[in-house]
Design a protein around this motif. Sequence first.
Motif, PDB file in Angstrom:
ATOM      1  N   ARG A 140     -32.318  17.752 -42.736  1.00  0.00           N
ATOM      2  CA  ARG A 140     -32.017  18.337 -44.048  1.00  0.00           C
ATOM      3  C   ARG A 140     -31.244  17.411 -44.978  1.00  0.00           C
ATOM      4  O   ARG A 140     -30.506  17.866 -45.843  1.00  0.00           O
TER       5      ARG A 140
ATOM      6  N   SER B 229     -31.685  13.925 -47.590  1.00  0.00           N
ATOM      7  CA  SER B 229     -32.700  13.112 -48.270  1.00  0.00           C
ATOM      8  C   SER B 229     -32.773  11.736 -47.621  1.00  0.00           C
ATOM      9  O   SER B 229     -31.830  11.302 -46.937  1.00  0.00           O
TER      10      SER B 229
ATOM     11  N   ALA C 253     -28.778  17.000 -49.902  1.00  0.00           N
ATOM     12  CA  ALA C 253     -29.418  17.824 -48.862  1.00  0.00           C
ATOM     13  C   ALA C 253     -30.834  18.143 -49.307  1.00  0.00           C
ATOM     14  O   ALA C 253     -31.169  18.046 -50.490  1.00  0.00           O
ATOM     15  N   LYS C 254     -31.671  18.509 -48.353  1.00  0.00           N
ATOM     16  CA  LYS C 254     -32.997  19.013 -48.732  1.00  0.00           C
ATOM     17  C   LYS C 254     -33.324  20.203 -47.836  1.00  0.00           C
ATOM     18  O   LYS C 254     -32.889  20.270 -46.680  1.00  0.00           O
ATOM     19  N   PHE C 255     -34.050  21.138 -48.422  1.00  0.00           N
ATOM     20  CA  PHE C 255     -34.394  22.365 -47.695  1.00  0.00           C
ATOM     21  C   PHE C 255     -35.886  22.619 -47.852  1.00  0.00           C
ATOM     22  O   PHE C 255     -36.409  22.550 -48.965  1.00  0.00           O
ATOM     23  N   GLY C 256     -36.513  22.945 -46.732  1.00  0.00           N
ATOM     24  CA  GLY C 256     -37.966  23.152 -46.779  1.00  0.00           C
ATOM     25  C   GLY C 256     -38.389  24.500 -47.314  1.00  0.00           C
ATOM     26  O   GLY C 256     -39.485  24.640 -47.830  1.00  0.00           O
TER      27      GLY C 256
ATOM     28  N   VAL D 188     -32.926  29.634 -46.241  1.00  0.00           N
ATOM     29  CA  VAL D 188     -32.571  28.592 -45.281  1.00  0.00           C
ATOM     30  C   VAL D 188     -32.278  29.257 -43.945  1.00  0.00           C
ATOM     31  O   VAL D 188     -31.439  30.170 -43.874  1.00  0.00           O
TER      32      VAL D 188
ATOM     33  N   ILE E 185     -24.127  25.571 -44.361  1.00  0.00           N
ATOM     34  CA  ILE E 185     -25.309  25.625 -45.241  1.00  0.00           C
ATOM     35  C   ILE E 185     -24.866  25.855 -46.694  1.00  0.00           C
ATOM     36  O   ILE E 185     -25.445  25.291 -47.622  1.00  0.00           O
TER      37      ILE E 185
ATOM     38  N   TYR F 234     -26.647  20.072 -52.742  1.00  0.00           N
ATOM     39  CA  TYR F 234     -27.996  19.996 -53.313  1.00  0.00           C
ATOM     40  C   TYR F 234     -27.987  20.406 -54.791  1.00  0.00           C
ATOM     41  O   TYR F 234     -28.535  19.708 -55.651  1.00  0.00           O
TER      42      TYR F 234
END
Length: 616
Positions: free
Chosen positions: A278, A280, A286-289, A397, A419, A426
């Motif tokens: 999570r 980059s 951060a990255k979240f799918g 998330v 989170i 993010y």
Amino acid sequence: MCGIVGYVGKSQARDFLLEGLKRLEYRGYDSAGVAFFNREAFKIARKTGRVANLAASVHANDLDGSMGISHTRWATHGDVTEDNAHPQTSSDGLFTLVHNGVIENFSQIKNFLEEQGYTFSSQTDTESLANLIAYHYAKEPEQNGKNRFFVSVRKALLHVHGTYGIVVMCRDYPGELVGARNGSPLIVGIGDGEFYVASDASAFAGKSQNVVYLNDGEVIHFDSKNFNIKTIADEAVEAVVQKIENRLEDYDLGDFRHYMEKEIFEQPNALQNAMRGRFSDDNSTAKFGGLNIEPHELRQIDRILFCACGTAWHACLVAEYMIEKYARIPVEVEYASEFRYRNAPLDKNTLVVVISQSGETIDTLAALKEAKRKGYRVFAITNAVGSTIAREVHGGVYQHAGPEIGVASTKAFTSQALIAAMLALYLGRIRDMSYSEGAKFVTALKTLPELVNNVLNQSDQILAIAKKYAQYEDFLFLGRQNMFPIALEGALKLKEISYIHAEGYPAAEMKHGPIALISEKCPSLFLATGGEIFSKTLANIQEVKARKGKVIVIATDSCEFPEDLVDDLIRVPDCHDALQPILACIPVQLLSYYIAVERGCDVDKPRNLAKSVTVE
Ligand code: M6R
């Protein structure tokens, strides 16, 4: 609240049902019951107290069958008695069922059925449903090609207001079960020539990873080979079979005495899992799918409303501090139970975020549905994959903290707080946060599991402190800024598992009332971090000492205290501000846990509580 487990298939049901019930005991544990069925009469056992009592009775009477239903209860209607335990059976003896939820119109149903000659032997709302199904069955003509059992359950449910997850057996239909859901979860696990059904997939961990989640308003009929789902209104439903991770080892207590202890010590792993994959590629954000929203759309959001209950609500407060500080987006935090009825005016560019470990909390679910109904985009932070909340939201998330079984939330809280920090990062990075600030943030986050481990290594010292304070009956938890949510969480943790009266306050608020409680009989636990407000916290500690109050402090390494000001000091490492609440929470959890153990409390199953609150 209340756990249901059912089985139909090629094996005998007993071992599976009792094992599954034990795993669902976190949902309610005041009484338990089981019904087996081969071809003749139902074999039923019901006991007050824990599943172990029921198991002893089932073994003593050698009860078993090729299919069965079982239940562990958290009482809503009727005292904790054997008569009120489930399964509940219709007065004609044809139907027996287990139920999770509340039948709101049960008095009307009961009055009507009494006029029709049905009798009642419990105080439960559930018995009215068993008799209502029997009533519709008696009215339903025999017809070729129609399953009278399935049809009668469906027709009965058309007259029910309230929430239910149910599983029903009918004496005329050996080898067949009918389940239904409205507001209370029901999951069917598909085996090889067998089916499992439960309120939570943990009941069939290690047995099935292919599941069907029933939706509200759906009824399922199954035997050992096939299943068929319809809506209550008789429309066909195309079942979606999903694959889930459902490992038996996740439920193993190992060398720990309680799940709460195990889960506290699992936090380094749980936090690692929340971060995995999570960040980059350039490690600056951060990255979240699963947010299902583009950054340019997120930039339009000018307010975030967080909703949750209990500990998850405290995680919302942590999120408020972080997101306002790092992303500069105004945040509001609401109790889900208040929001759902308050009709709060929200700005059109508001994002609603709900937090729920279980993903099944009824007030949180209702809050999210209300927000959705009004057209807001809703995200969830949740631990339970496939839970109702996870399936209802537009995006979100997953925590990946692993199952949390102890009623007192621990690893779920810290992973929610983590989170929240990642979300703040993010959102900050798509607004004003610089690359270097983002990169520092990411570097700090990556150190978190190790730092948590360092705090856990102080467990012996925390145990010694817990022993000193275990016999007090009142406690204050005080903290400023991002430590305030931890003060609230500390007070909740202590009271829910050790039954000690505890209150959490912003430290400065103490002078506006709670200071009246302070005496040598009421210790205060302060959460202190260095920085500009440390001197203010010091002044608050002085005020407590001046009134002969004992003082425990959880402080970062850089905080220096005048001699004799603090009775007991627990150190946590200095670190990035966003991580401080998470680190400070670890000693708070351990202290509560050790105090509860010292007082001989049933830590994993505290009185009156249940892990997942699915009734209002
Ligand atoms: O499953 P949820 O996170 O929605 O549960 C919310 C609360 O019921 C829960 O956090 C409760 O307060 C815990 N017992 C606290 O330890």
